[in-house]
Design a protein around this motif. Structure first.
Motif, PDB file in Angstrom:
ATOM      1  N   ASP A 163      24.713  -6.968  -7.232  1.00  0.00           N
ATOM      2  CA  ASP A 163      23.516  -6.335  -6.582  1.00  0.00           C
ATOM      3  C   ASP A 163      24.113  -5.504  -5.547  1.00  0.00           C
ATOM      4  N   ILE A 164      23.884  -4.222  -5.428  1.00  0.00           N
ATOM      5  CA  ILE A 164      24.558  -3.367  -4.580  1.00  0.00           C
ATOM      6  C   ILE A 164      23.653  -2.866  -3.622  1.00  0.00           C
ATOM      7  N   ARG A 165      23.394  -3.023  -2.401  1.00  0.00           N
ATOM      8  CA  ARG A 165      22.398  -2.673  -1.317  1.00  0.00           C
ATOM      9  C   ARG A 165      23.138  -1.818  -0.417  1.00  0.00           C
ATOM     10  N   LEU A 166      22.505  -0.469  -0.487  1.00  0.00           N
ATOM     11  CA  LEU A 166      23.216   0.578   0.592  1.00  0.00           C
ATOM     12  C   LEU A 166      21.993   0.466   1.872  1.00  0.00           C
ATOM     13  N   PHE A 167      22.560   1.184   2.948  1.00  0.00           N
ATOM     14  CA  PHE A 167      21.769   1.388   3.867  1.00  0.00           C
ATOM     15  C   PHE A 167      21.366  -0.138   4.469  1.00  0.00           C
ATOM     16  N   THR A 168      22.244  -0.867   4.523  1.00  0.00           N
ATOM     17  CA  THR A 168      21.712  -2.340   4.718  1.00  0.00           C
ATOM     18  C   THR A 168      22.967  -2.808   5.762  1.00  0.00           C
ATOM     19  N   GLU A 169      22.667  -3.238   6.812  1.00  0.00           N
ATOM     20  CA  GLU A 169      23.638  -3.454   7.938  1.00  0.00           C
ATOM     21  C   GLU A 169      23.502  -4.764   8.143  1.00  0.00           C
ATOM     22  N   VAL A 170      24.526  -5.441   8.474  1.00  0.00           N
ATOM     23  CA  VAL A 170      24.678  -7.083   8.577  1.00  0.00           C
ATOM     24  C   VAL A 170      24.527  -7.238  10.125  1.00  0.00           C
ATOM     25  N   THR A 171      23.351  -8.123  10.732  1.00  0.00           N
ATOM     26  CA  THR A 171      23.221  -8.220  11.867  1.00  0.00           C
ATOM     27  C   THR A 171      23.601  -9.549  12.426  1.00  0.00           C
ATOM     28  N   GLY A 172      23.773 -10.571  11.534  1.00  0.00           N
ATOM     29  CA  GLY A 172      24.191 -11.603  11.710  1.00  0.00           C
ATOM     30  C   GLY A 172      24.735 -12.655  10.671  1.00  0.00           C
ATOM     31  N   ILE A 173      25.274 -13.970  10.923  1.00  0.00           N
ATOM     32  CA  ILE A 173      25.760 -14.742   9.733  1.00  0.00           C
ATOM     33  C   ILE A 173      25.310 -16.156  10.227  1.00  0.00           C
ATOM     34  N   ALA A 174      24.363 -16.522   9.381  1.00  0.00           N
ATOM     35  CA  ALA A 174      24.014 -17.985   9.929  1.00  0.00           C
ATOM     36  C   ALA A 174      24.954 -19.261   9.376  1.00  0.00           C
ATOM     37  N   LEU A 175      25.305 -20.016  10.248  1.00  0.00           N
ATOM     38  CA  LEU A 175      26.138 -21.169   9.748  1.00  0.00           C
ATOM     39  C   LEU A 175      25.505 -22.433   9.550  1.00  0.00           C
ATOM     40  N   SER A 176      25.865 -23.402   8.917  1.00  0.00           N
ATOM     41  CA  SER A 176      25.350 -24.835   9.031  1.00  0.00           C
ATOM     42  C   SER A 176      26.554 -25.604   8.670  1.00  0.00           C
ATOM     43  N   ASP A 177      26.796 -26.532  10.042  1.00  0.00           N
ATOM     44  CA  ASP A 177      27.822 -27.298  10.097  1.00  0.00           C
ATOM     45  C   ASP A 177      29.306 -26.720   9.648  1.00  0.00           C
ATOM     46  N   HIS A 178      29.595 -25.457  10.391  1.00  0.00           N
ATOM     47  CA  HIS A 178      30.850 -24.791  10.323  1.00  0.00           C
ATOM     48  C   HIS A 178      31.055 -24.224   8.854  1.00  0.00           C
TER      49      HIS A 178
END
Lengths: 383, 100
Positions: A163-178
């Motif tokens: 699934d290739i999504r263009l014009f999609t910028e990453v704003t954060g990455i959520a972690l759970s217990d490292h």
């Protein structure tokens, strides 16, 4: 259905990761803030060279070239791959002995290449300046169209379910217990347990989102494009000044070299420059002028050939000129594939394959320890 | 779908790219002038898209339903006109032209 892996970055490295992962049946979602090949992958030349040191790079280059032989058959359209060989040329007699030693050392380690004395060189390439000291021919080297390769990898991945999504910028990455739990983007949240940071010159900013320090910074490079020229101007389609190798290690000023390549369309791509200018992708006319002069020195017949376009791009520079490939120690599910500097096109396919091997638990094609992020902190401890 | 005769029309004269090839690039997912350029070479020739970039924008607008103004334009690259490398490489020439 949730993706098993989210790949960040639609350059050659990210698209190769998406391709090799989806080939293994892994559900991939690739996010790209612009369009495919809109950053570094569209701003380079065309060479795949197998003689850039150190040893680990030689292994990556050879393995990747072998993958290109397969890709040129299996990708959905022509990527203009051809086994051209490359030629390194030496300007000054004073540099000849050191160059000959390097070539002999490569030969001793099994690389197929041969030294060329001045008269051999002029016989093979009569348009080169007649006063060069000599050179070497590397028959294993090849050429490809980087933009078409990146587009073809993306399309082939999509055909295998990515699934290739263009014009999609990453704003954060959520972690759970490292551990990675989700990727936040400008187009919503994507829950996933695995992320591949293939964001190239932007990979350090992605690493920061999870507290991983990736020592990759942008290093600018300029390219000059000429009108199409006759095929007999240069017979070997990749001719570069041997001094190019020294420019890789330069850390200040603008390091210049000559790098002459003729693409399938007949145009010449003339490199190369290296300087640190932050994220500035604008063309510096003074660098273009000096770069044109440098190439003219080696190939005087360039004088009457017209330049139609120039561009600058940013290479993801890693301090030891070896890419960083592998899972981060501190965050489970955070994989890194960056820092290829000027070798992203050469090493893109093997990088995608390695990431796929790591994630699916297969034996890696190339040893991973020299590519790990932890090598930088280990070296600091040793110092 | 049989090709319409108008699809054989050359849009980029420098690189000889037909309307049909532009349509194929759009069908493969190209939505910006740069994406069409990277897939077809339209705009990569001697004139660097002076003639075709607006035509490509218009085809993109007509095919995707986006207004012309919202189609991302192609990147402009220096030098705007072709220059011989011998001239580009020469500092002295620039100095002389400044003095004259």
């Amino acid at each position: 259905m949730l993706p098993d892996v989210v790949v960040i970055g639609g350059g050659i490295v990210g698209c190769a990761c998406a391709y090799y992962l989806s080939r293994e049946g892994v559900r991939v979602c690739l996010v790209e803030k612009g369009t495919i090949a809109s950053g570094t992958s569209r701003a380079g030349q065309s060479h795949i060279v197998l003689w850039e040191e150190p040893d680990i790079n030689l292994q990556l280059e050879k393995a990747s070239r072998d993958l290109y032989e397969e890709l040129s058959e299996e990708l959905p359209f022509d990527i203009e791959y051809r086994r051209t060989g490359s030629m390194a040329i030496v300007e000054n007699p004073a540099d000849w002995e050191a160059f000959a030693r390097t070539v002999r050392s490569l030969q001793a380690r099994g690389l197929n290449c041969q030294l060329l004395q001045n008269d051999d060189l002029i016989r093979l390439e009569p348009n080169l300046a007649p006063d060069l000291a000599g050179g070497a021919f590397f028959p294993e080297d090849a050429q490809v169209n980087p933009i078409l390769t990146t587009l073809a990898l993306a399309q082939a991945a999509r055909e295998r379910g990515a699934d290739i999504r263009l014009f999609t910028e990453v704003t954060g990455i959520a972690l759970s217990d490292h551990r990675v739990a989700a990727v936040e983007t400008t187009a919503g949240r994507i829950p996933t347990a695995r992320v591949v940071d293939a964001a190239g010159v932007w990979s350090a900013a992605i690493g920061k989102m999870v507290g991983v320090d990736i020592p990759v910074i942008p290093r600018r490079g300029h390219i000059i494009v000429t009108e199409p020229v006759p095929e007999n101007l240069i017979h070997c389609k990749i001719i570069l000044a041997a001094g190019y190798m020294q420019t890789l290690g330069a850390t200040t000023g603008v390091a210049l070299s000559a790098n002459i390549q003729q693409t399938r369309s007949g145009n010449l791509l003339l490199g190369s420059s290296r300087d640190f200018a932050g994220f500035d992708r604008s063309v510096n006319p003074a660098v273009i002028q000096a770069q044109a002069a440098r190439n003219l020195r080696f190939l005087p017949a360039l004088a009457d050939i017209h330049v139609i376009r120039t561009y600058a791009g940013l290479r993801p520079y890693s301090p030891d000129l070896v890419p960083i490939i592998g899972e981060a120690d501190s965050v489970k599910g955070f994989y890194i594939a960056t820092g290829h500097e000027g070798a992203g096109i050469t090493m893109g396919p093997i990088t995608g394959k390695l990431i796929s091997e790591i994630i699916t638990g297969k034996a890696p094609t190339v040893p991973l320890e020299p590519l790990s992020l932890r090598r930088f902190s280990q070296r600091q401890e040793e110092d | 779908m049989s090709p319409e005769p108008e699809d054989e029309v050359i849009i980029c004269r420098c690189e000889e790219v037909s309307r049909k090839e532009i349509l194929e690039a759009i069908a493969e997912g190209a939505r910006t002038v740069n994406e069409v350029k990277m897939r077809t070479r339209a705009g990569m020739g001697l004139c660097q898209g002076k003639t075709c970039r607006r035509l490509v924008s218009r085809i993109l607008a007509e095919q995707t339903g986006q207004p012309m103004g919202e189609i991302a334009p192609a990147t402009f690259r220096p030098p705007v006109r072709p220059v011989p490398i011998g001239v580009l490489a020469s500092k002295d020439d620039e100095g002389q032209s400044d003095a004259s």
